[in-house]
Design a protein around this motif. Structure first.
Motif, mmCIF file in Angstrom:
data_model
loop_
_atom_site.group_PDB
_atom_site.id
_atom_site.type_symbol
_atom_site.label_atom_id
_atom_site.label_comp_id
_atom_site.label_asym_id
_atom_site.label_seq_id
_atom_site.Cartn_x
_atom_site.Cartn_y
_atom_site.Cartn_z
ATOM 1 N N VAL A 26 1.706 6.785 -6.955
ATOM 2 C CA VAL A 26 0.437 7.547 -7.145
ATOM 3 C C VAL A 26 0.931 8.893 -7.191
ATOM 4 O O VAL A 26 0.840 10.070 -7.829
ATOM 5 N N ARG A 27 1.723 9.153 -6.026
ATOM 6 C CA ARG A 27 2.175 10.599 -5.572
ATOM 7 C C ARG A 27 3.156 11.003 -6.727
ATOM 8 O O ARG A 27 3.158 12.215 -7.179
ATOM 9 N N TRP B 139 0.881 -1.321 -0.128
ATOM 10 C CA TRP B 139 -0.080 -0.031 -0.143
ATOM 11 C C TRP B 139 0.806 1.293 0.168
ATOM 12 O O TRP B 139 0.389 2.304 -0.683
ATOM 13 N N ASP B 140 1.893 1.256 0.833
ATOM 14 C CA ASP B 140 2.731 2.206 0.740
ATOM 15 C C ASP B 140 3.591 2.309 -0.423
ATOM 16 O O ASP B 140 3.659 3.876 -1.029
ATOM 17 N N ARG C 91 1.369 12.025 -9.762
ATOM 18 C CA ARG C 91 0.486 13.173 -9.609
ATOM 19 C C ARG C 91 1.588 14.407 -9.996
ATOM 20 O O ARG C 91 1.400 15.349 -10.771
ATOM 21 N N TYR D 32 2.315 1.602 -3.373
ATOM 22 C CA TYR D 32 1.286 2.132 -4.224
ATOM 23 C C TYR D 32 1.088 3.629 -4.111
ATOM 24 O O TYR D 32 0.849 4.632 -5.017
ATOM 25 N N LYS D 33 0.760 4.252 -2.672
ATOM 26 C CA LYS D 33 0.696 5.475 -2.627
ATOM 27 C C LYS D 33 2.179 6.191 -3.202
ATOM 28 O O LYS D 33 1.840 7.359 -3.666
ATOM 29 N N LEU D 34 3.172 5.886 -3.103
ATOM 30 C CA LEU D 34 4.449 6.437 -3.642
ATOM 31 C C LEU D 34 4.235 6.646 -5.146
ATOM 32 O O LEU D 34 4.640 7.642 -5.600
#
Length: 283
Positions: A262-263, A255-256, A266, A258-260
């Motif tokens: 996505v960040r 999950w971490d 962006r 994945y968030k990285l």
């Protein structure tokens, strides 16, 4: 006598721990405590505080019986029923700390390989003995069997945490520390003891259908092999890749990641938009 594979494996299950293997254990515990104290203070701790040095070494030498007594609610006085072991461990402590040349000799790489090989034999005996002892008292409680076997296999590493406090050593622990806090940075042997204890529990409940002497001897051989490779610097910790995979799946690593991603996506989109806007203004 026909020494075939099974008879050799059976012989490994009939070894007596006292005196040879227990004395090797005392030697390694005295070496570990002296090494820990010498790297934690700027003076010869054993010369300025001999009583604290002796007590902490005795805690490591008798860590297994002490933790087992606490875990099962038995009196700690049981530890004193073998005064010859206390005397021998005291002689080992004195030789390692005060006899010139002994520490240097025992820390030789090849002698260390011999010592740790004998120690791994004692470790497997300790784990199996813990599982068997628990099975006589709590045969239907598999968690107790596993825990007691695990404690018998890693007692000295657990006790090192309390030995440091008794010696007045308080420091920040990292993975590079000589003897890091085993609860913060579990060692390879800490994990191996848990695995061996689980294996003997499965054997006890007949989930593993293998000849006991073969399983016992192969476990000893694998631990000796890993320990020697670690001393020679061939491998570090064979459990790390599996830990990383497990932590990534169970403890939020995926999950971490994945968030990285996505960040970063962006940020890339925003950067591209800014560049496009700048081109539009210049045109």
């Amino acid at each position: 006598m026909d020494w075939n594979f099974y008879s050799i494996c059976e012989a490994f299950t009939l070894l007596q721990m006292w005196p040879v293997f227990d004395v090797v254990h005392y030697i390694l515990m005295a070496l570990n405590m002296k090494r820990e104290l010498s790297t934690s203070v700027a003076f010869a701790f054993e010369r300025r505080h001999p009583l604290a040095s002796w007590i902490t070494t005795m805690l490591l030498c008798n860590a297994g019986p002490i933790l087992v007594c606490l875990y099962l609610g038995k009196p700690l006085a049981i530890i004193l029923k073998s005064p010859e072991k206390i005397a021998v461990s005291t002689l080992v402590w004195y030789a390692v700390n005060y006899v010139p040349g002994v520490f240097t000799l025992l820390t030789n790489r090849w002698i260390t390989c011999l010592l740790v090989s004998a120690k791994e034999v004692q470790r497997v005996y300790g784990v199996y003995g813990g599982v068997q002892e628990a099975s006589q008292l709590y045969s239907s409680y598999y968690v107790v069997l596993f825990t007691l076997g695990f404690i018998r296999g890693t007692a000295s590493e657990i006790m090192m945490v309390f030995a440091r406090l008794l010696a007045g050593i308080i420091k920040v622990h990292t993975a590079q520390t000589v003897s890091p806090n085993v609860f913060l940075f579990p060692s390879c042997l800490f994990k191996a003891s848990a695995l061996v204890s689980a294996m003997f529990c499965l054997e006890h409940y007949s989930y593993i259908q293998v000849n006991h002497s073969v399983l016992f001897s192969c476990t000893i051989a694998v631990l000796i092999y890993l320990r020697i490779l670690m001393i020679l610097g061939v491998i570090a910790d064979p459990f790390v890749p599996f830990e990383n995979l497990f932590c990534a799946i169970v403890f939020g690593g995926m999950w971490d990641a994945y968030k990285l991603v996505v960040r970063q996506d962006r940020k890339g989109t925003q950067a591209n938009g800014a560049v496009h806007h700048q081109k539009m203004k210049t045109s």
